[in-house]
Design a protein around this motif. Sequence first.
Motif, short mmCIF file in Angstrom:
data_model
loop_
_atom_site.label_atom_id
_atom_site.label_comp_id
_atom_site.label_asym_id
_atom_site.label_seq_id
_atom_site.Cartn_x
_atom_site.Cartn_y
_atom_site.Cartn_z
N PRO A 272 3.47 -29.23 38.73
CA PRO A 272 3.83 -28.34 37.62
C PRO A 272 4.48 -29.09 36.46
O PRO A 272 5.26 -30.01 36.65
N ILE A 273 4.15 -28.65 35.25
CA ILE A 273 4.77 -29.17 34.02
C ILE A 273 5.69 -28.13 33.42
O ILE A 273 6.84 -28.43 33.08
N LEU A 274 5.23 -26.89 33.30
CA LEU A 274 6.04 -25.84 32.68
C LEU A 274 5.48 -24.48 33.11
O LEU A 274 4.27 -24.31 33.23
N ARG A 275 6.39 -23.55 33.32
CA ARG A 275 6.01 -22.17 33.62
C ARG A 275 6.73 -21.26 32.64
O ARG A 275 7.95 -21.32 32.51
N THR A 276 5.98 -20.42 31.94
CA THR A 276 6.56 -19.47 31.00
C THR A 276 6.33 -18.05 31.50
O THR A 276 5.40 -17.79 32.27
N ASP A 277 7.17 -17.13 31.03
CA ASP A 277 7.10 -15.75 31.52
C ASP A 277 6.60 -14.77 30.48
O ASP A 277 6.65 -13.56 30.70
N GLY A 278 6.15 -15.26 29.33
CA GLY A 278 5.62 -14.36 28.31
C GLY A 278 6.66 -13.84 27.35
O GLY A 278 6.37 -12.94 26.57
N THR A 279 7.87 -14.39 27.38
CA THR A 279 8.91 -13.94 26.46
C THR A 279 9.36 -15.10 25.59
O THR A 279 9.19 -16.27 25.93
N GLY A 280 9.95 -14.78 24.45
CA GLY A 280 10.50 -15.82 23.58
C GLY A 280 9.42 -16.64 22.91
O GLY A 280 8.27 -16.22 22.75
N ASP A 281 9.78 -17.87 22.55
CA ASP A 281 8.87 -18.78 21.85
C ASP A 281 8.12 -19.64 22.86
O ASP A 281 8.27 -20.87 22.91
N ASP A 282 7.31 -18.98 23.68
CA ASP A 282 6.59 -19.71 24.71
C ASP A 282 5.60 -20.70 24.11
O ASP A 282 5.38 -21.78 24.66
N GLY A 283 4.99 -20.35 22.98
CA GLY A 283 4.03 -21.25 22.36
C GLY A 283 4.67 -22.56 21.97
O GLY A 283 4.12 -23.65 22.20
N ASP A 284 5.87 -22.50 21.39
CA ASP A 284 6.58 -23.72 21.01
C ASP A 284 6.94 -24.53 22.24
O ASP A 284 6.84 -25.77 22.24
N ALA A 285 7.40 -23.86 23.30
CA ALA A 285 7.77 -24.58 24.52
C ALA A 285 6.57 -25.28 25.13
O ALA A 285 6.67 -26.43 25.61
N LEU A 286 5.41 -24.64 25.12
CA LEU A 286 4.21 -25.25 25.68
C LEU A 286 3.75 -26.44 24.85
O LEU A 286 3.36 -27.49 25.39
N LEU A 287 3.78 -26.29 23.53
CA LEU A 287 3.38 -27.40 22.66
C LEU A 287 4.34 -28.58 22.80
O LEU A 287 3.92 -29.74 22.81
N ASP A 288 5.64 -28.29 22.93
CA ASP A 288 6.61 -29.37 23.10
C ASP A 288 6.37 -30.11 24.41
O ASP A 288 6.49 -31.34 24.47
N ALA A 289 6.05 -29.37 25.47
CA ALA A 289 5.79 -30.01 26.76
C ALA A 289 4.52 -30.85 26.71
O ALA A 289 4.48 -31.97 27.25
N LEU A 290 3.48 -30.35 26.06
CA LEU A 290 2.23 -31.10 26.00
C LEU A 290 2.31 -32.27 25.03
O LEU A 290 1.52 -33.21 25.13
#
Length: 380
Positions: A272-290
């Motif tokens: 696993p790299i990151l798990r989001t729950d559909g709340t907040g700025d998930d798009g930013d968190a995913l882009l930052d992780a990638l």
Amino acid sequence: MLSGTGWGTLAGGAVLTTTGYALGYGEAAALGVTCLLAVAFAVLWALPAPVLGAERRIVPSRVSRGDPAEGVVVLTNTGSRARRGLRAVDRCGGQDITVEVPALNPGATHELRYPLPTARRGRVPVGPLRLERTDPLGLVRRMRPYGEPDTVLVRPRTCPLPVLPSGQAHHVEGPASDTADDGSLTFHALREYVLGDDLRRVHWRSTARTGTLMVRQMIDVSLPHTTLVLDTRRPAYASGDDFELAVDCAASIACAAARSHFPVHLVGATGPILRTDGTGDDGDALLDALAVVRGEELASVTAAFEGLERGRGDGALVVVTGDARGLGVVDRVRRGFGRVTVVLVGDADTDGPGTASDVRQLRVTSLDELAAGWRREAVR
């Protein structure tokens, strides 16, 4: 400190002066003395420390790969004398960026702008900023650092995509814990009470322990969830460009789900790299992780699928890879998902073990091809 030219001039002047006087060559001695005087003049020119205020910022601090980013430096002459012969030097990504500074009168302010390299994805260090004062002949350089180092985060490129249907009906409003059916809610975390929260969700034990009214934060587990497996093995791709395209594809798919406020489980070749729950700025968190994902020297992608067999039979599984030979493992986990899609990046090898007929394969060599193929998949 003396520059390379300054050291050469000093050494040459010393040799010419000594040789000229020793052998009686007046012209050589005069030339040597001139060189020594030039170095002395340069030292006196650069000796006064500039009294300047400097503020550096990066605009923007997060940028997609290849998009423009700038360093902005505001210089203010806080002294009582005009300052000339200055240049700003900022180190970014292992290379120096030099910008000439015009003459600054007392109290004057000048803004410098210079482009930052964004061709490579990742966290790019910037700074510290240095101000250098040189003499007109370039013999002496005096340097003074200003401020702290900073970073510019270069994210993957993305393209707009729809969310693939997973084959089951889901809550279409996203993870709204106040409106979702109670039967589809599950506990996620504790947070402080805000006006309007349902008092039935107050967690009294935590409230008594902290002295602050705490409520249970619930999430809607009926939301369409996307499990995204990015093959981060270097040997899986024909070139570094193919690997970057794979990261771009994964970022586009993840952001499509995040924009709809749906949960995303992002997995790499090692887990696993990151798990989001559909709340907040998930798009930013995913882009930052990638943005900081790096290729790994692994022989197998099996570790990425460990634990995925326990899926609930719904949701979507998307695998992004450049090597079809490792896709046999997908058949072992596909029953845990309502829809399985494999994105083959670049000149993918298709001679490996095949997958089941209900596993869709999409070959792409650019983000434009991903967008076109993904839209076709969305209406199937």
